[in-house]
Each structure stands twice: as C-alpha cells, then as structure tokens.
Design a protein around this motif. Structure first.
Motif, PDB file in Angstrom:
ATOM      1  N   ASP A  27       0.895  -1.281   0.060  1.00 51.97           N
ATOM      2  CA  ASP A  27      -0.125   0.132  -0.027  1.00 51.97           C
ATOM      3  C   ASP A  27       0.940   1.277  -0.070  1.00 51.97           C
ATOM      4  O   ASP A  27       1.868   1.295   0.880  1.00 51.97           O
ATOM      5  N   LEU A  28       0.751   2.238  -0.943  1.00 55.53           N
ATOM      6  CA  LEU A  28       1.899   3.063  -1.452  1.00 55.53           C
ATOM      7  C   LEU A  28       1.050   4.360  -1.750  1.00 55.53           C
ATOM      8  O   LEU A  28       0.072   4.206  -2.754  1.00 55.53           O
ATOM      9  N   SER A  29       1.332   5.438  -1.500  1.00 52.84           N
ATOM     10  CA  SER A  29       1.007   6.683  -2.119  1.00 52.84           C
ATOM     11  C   SER A  29       2.137   7.695  -2.175  1.00 52.84           C
ATOM     12  O   SER A  29       2.725   7.813  -1.271  1.00 52.84           O
ATOM     13  N   LEU A 220       7.870  -6.682   1.440  1.00 54.42           N
ATOM     14  CA  LEU A 220       6.905  -5.670   2.125  1.00 54.42           C
ATOM     15  C   LEU A 220       7.510  -4.498   2.447  1.00 54.42           C
ATOM     16  O   LEU A 220       8.989  -4.396   2.483  1.00 54.42           O
ATOM     17  N   VAL A 221       6.720  -3.244   2.416  1.00 58.99           N
ATOM     18  CA  VAL A 221       7.402  -2.007   2.960  1.00 58.99           C
ATOM     19  C   VAL A 221       7.598  -2.075   4.487  1.00 58.99           C
ATOM     20  O   VAL A 221       6.555  -2.227   5.222  1.00 58.99           O
ATOM     21  N   VAL A 222       8.734  -2.121   5.090  1.00 58.98           N
ATOM     22  CA  VAL A 222       9.083  -2.363   6.332  1.00 58.98           C
ATOM     23  C   VAL A 222       9.322  -1.049   7.016  1.00 58.98           C
ATOM     24  O   VAL A 222       9.307  -0.994   8.218  1.00 58.98           O
ATOM     25  N   SER A 223       9.655   0.020   6.306  1.00 60.39           N
ATOM     26  CA  SER A 223       9.847   1.341   6.835  1.00 60.39           C
ATOM     27  C   SER A 223       9.516   2.710   5.839  1.00 60.39           C
ATOM     28  O   SER A 223       9.899   2.265   4.606  1.00 60.39           O
ATOM     29  N   ASP A 224       9.039   3.600   6.073  1.00 60.03           N
ATOM     30  CA  ASP A 224       8.612   4.720   5.163  1.00 60.03           C
ATOM     31  C   ASP A 224       8.902   5.767   5.948  1.00 60.03           C
ATOM     32  O   ASP A 224       7.925   6.449   6.866  1.00 60.03           O
TER      33      ASP A 224
END
Ligand code: ADP
Ligand code: ADP
Length: 234
Positions: A27-29, A220-224
């Motif tokens: 999930d990304l924006s 997976l995205v683990v940090s943003d």
C-alpha cells in the motif's frame, strides 16, 4: 490526487510447484513533488516494485493507480501508452543509442508518442538538454561524453515528454563519487522545480539527498519515513 497509488498490490512468480512472493502486500501513495528512494537488500522486491510502478509488469492482485488512471483496466496498447506518456525512465547503464547524437537520443521518446504528432520535437529536445546543462553538447555522440554527461542526456530524454514522474533505477551505479553528487544535485534541482522522482537504489549513501525513504524487505515495505535533514548535493 497522488501520482502513484497502490492498494494491496501483490506480485507472485509461479514456477511449477514453487511460488515466489516477490511483493506480498504493498500500500503506497506518492504525491506530486516528492523525491523518494526505494531501498532494501537484494531480493527484497525493489525490481519487482519498480517494474510495476513503471508499467512494465502488472500486479498479481491489487490496484495500481497512476496519475488517476487505473492501470488494471488498460489493454496492452493503452498500458504501453501510459508508460510512454507518463513515465520518464533513467537507468544505471544510461541506455543511449551509441551512433546517435545527444539531441537525437533525447528526441526518441517523442516519436513513440503515437497519439500526438510532434512538429517541434527538435526544439523540445534542445530545451531538455539545456535544462540538464548540456546545451553545448547537442551534436555529440555518447562516446564523446563523460559518464556523467551521458547520464544527463538520459535524464533529458526522461524529461522531454513532460512525464508525471521520473523513475530512476540505480541512476548513479556506474558513476564515481564526484559525478554521483553532481547527478544527485541535478535531481534535487529538477525536484525543486516540481518534478516527482522515484529512485530505486541499494546505496545507503544516496538516502541523504532525497525527501523520503521507503525500505523493503521480503516483499513488504518495512519502513517509510521523511528525511528531515536532507543534504544539499553540490
Ligand atoms: P530486488 O530488486 O530487491 O533484488 P527482486 O524484485 O528482483 O528484488 O526480487 C524479489 C524476489 O522475487 C526474489 O526472491 C527474486 O528471486 C524473485 N524474482 C524476481 N523476478 C523474478 C522472476 N521473473 N521469476 C521468478 N522469481 C523472480
Ligand atoms: P537488478 O540488477 O535491477 O536488481 P535483478 O538482478 O533483481 O535486477 O533482476 C534482473 C532481472 O531478472 C529482472 O527482470 C528480474 O525480474 C529477473 N529475475 C530476478 N530474479 C529472478 C529469478 N529468481 N528467476 C527469474 N528471473 C529473475
């Protein structure tokens, strides 16, 4: 409206009995004007995500909206049109045609643009080369240019179509430290002018120049996180 929006994006590679979950759920924006680095160890899914963001590949599941367009609903030729019209690509290896001058290399994406006939392609290519500081190298072929200058030509080629964003894959991977900083300074300058940049890199040194760092691991995205003390490259 975000330029890049992903909901529940997955990408599985099925090989016989084995399924590799290259992207588990993303999930990304990403909004207009961002400068994002996608980082993570080898095998974490960066290339797979880049291929989906770049409309070179489609998700196994989930939705990818690019500049408000649902890429899932695009047929093959529409998908290619979205790629050619909305995205400016920059690669590690520059990918310039070797017998072709700088200005002709930059004109190329305009010829792929099937919807509009472009009569001012030469002017637009010259303007793009001026923007990256190569206004005096229009008629040089790649072998007459340094690595940094070749990457500038590639960046001009990425810009010439007025894309929604630039997608750069290890753009400084073939450059020495000094030239790397030069190219990052150019990206920062373009970003200051409002150009959205997404850069995939495994070089932690690049992270200090961007505004936001997305880190991947095991699909997976683990940090943003936002970079608050961004370094000015110059
Ligand atoms: P990165 O770019 O971070 O190194 P990749 O997206 O290339 O990661 O790979 C993520 C995972 O998906 C890895 O396990 C890789 O081996 C696998 N993979 C990538 N592309 C393919 C493919 N075309 N077929 C099968 N497995 C793949
Ligand atoms: P990069 O150098 O950008 O990290 P990779 O080495 O991850 O690129 O992948 C190069 C190409 O090989 C990509 O198109 C990727 O999809 C494919 N690939 C990566 N891993 C595998 C794999 N395990 N099986 C098949 N293809 C793969």
């Amino acid at each position: 409206m975000p330029i890049i929006e992903m909901h529940g994006v997955k990408r599985f590679y099925v090989m016989g009995d084995i399924t590799v979950k290259a992207l588990r759920t993303i999930d990304l924006s990403i909004e207009q004007g961002e400068f994002v680095a996608v980082m993570g160890p080898s095998g974490s899914g960066k290339s797979t995500l880049m291929n989906i963001i770049g409309c070179l590949d489609k998700p196994t599941d989930g939705v990818y909206m690019l500049d408000g367009l649902n890429t899932k609903e695009a047929k093959m030729d529409e998908f290619a049109d979205i790629r050619n019209q909305k995205i400016g690509f920059v690669f590690q290896g520059f990918n310039l045609l070797s017998r072709t001058t700088a200005v002709e290399n930059v004109e190329l994406p305009l010829f792929y643009n099937r919807k509009k006939r472009i009569s001012d392609s030469l002017k637009r290519a010259e303007a793009a080369l001026k923007k990256v500081g190569l206004g005096t190298r229009l008629d040089h072929v790649p072998s007459q240019l340094s690595g940094g200058q070749q990457q500038r030509v590639a960046i001009a080629r990425a810009l010439v179509n007025d894309p929604a964003f630039i997608l750069a894959d290890e753009p400084t991977g073939n450059l020495d430290t000094e030239t790397t900083i030069e190219i990052m300074a150019l990206f920062q300058e373009l970003n200051d002018q409002g150009i959205t940049i997404v850069m995939v890199t495994h070089e932690p040194d690049m992270a200090c120049y961007v505004k936001r760092i997305i880190t991947m691991q095991d699909g997976l995205v683990v940090s943003d996180r936002q970079v608050n003390d961004r370094k000015k490259a110059s």
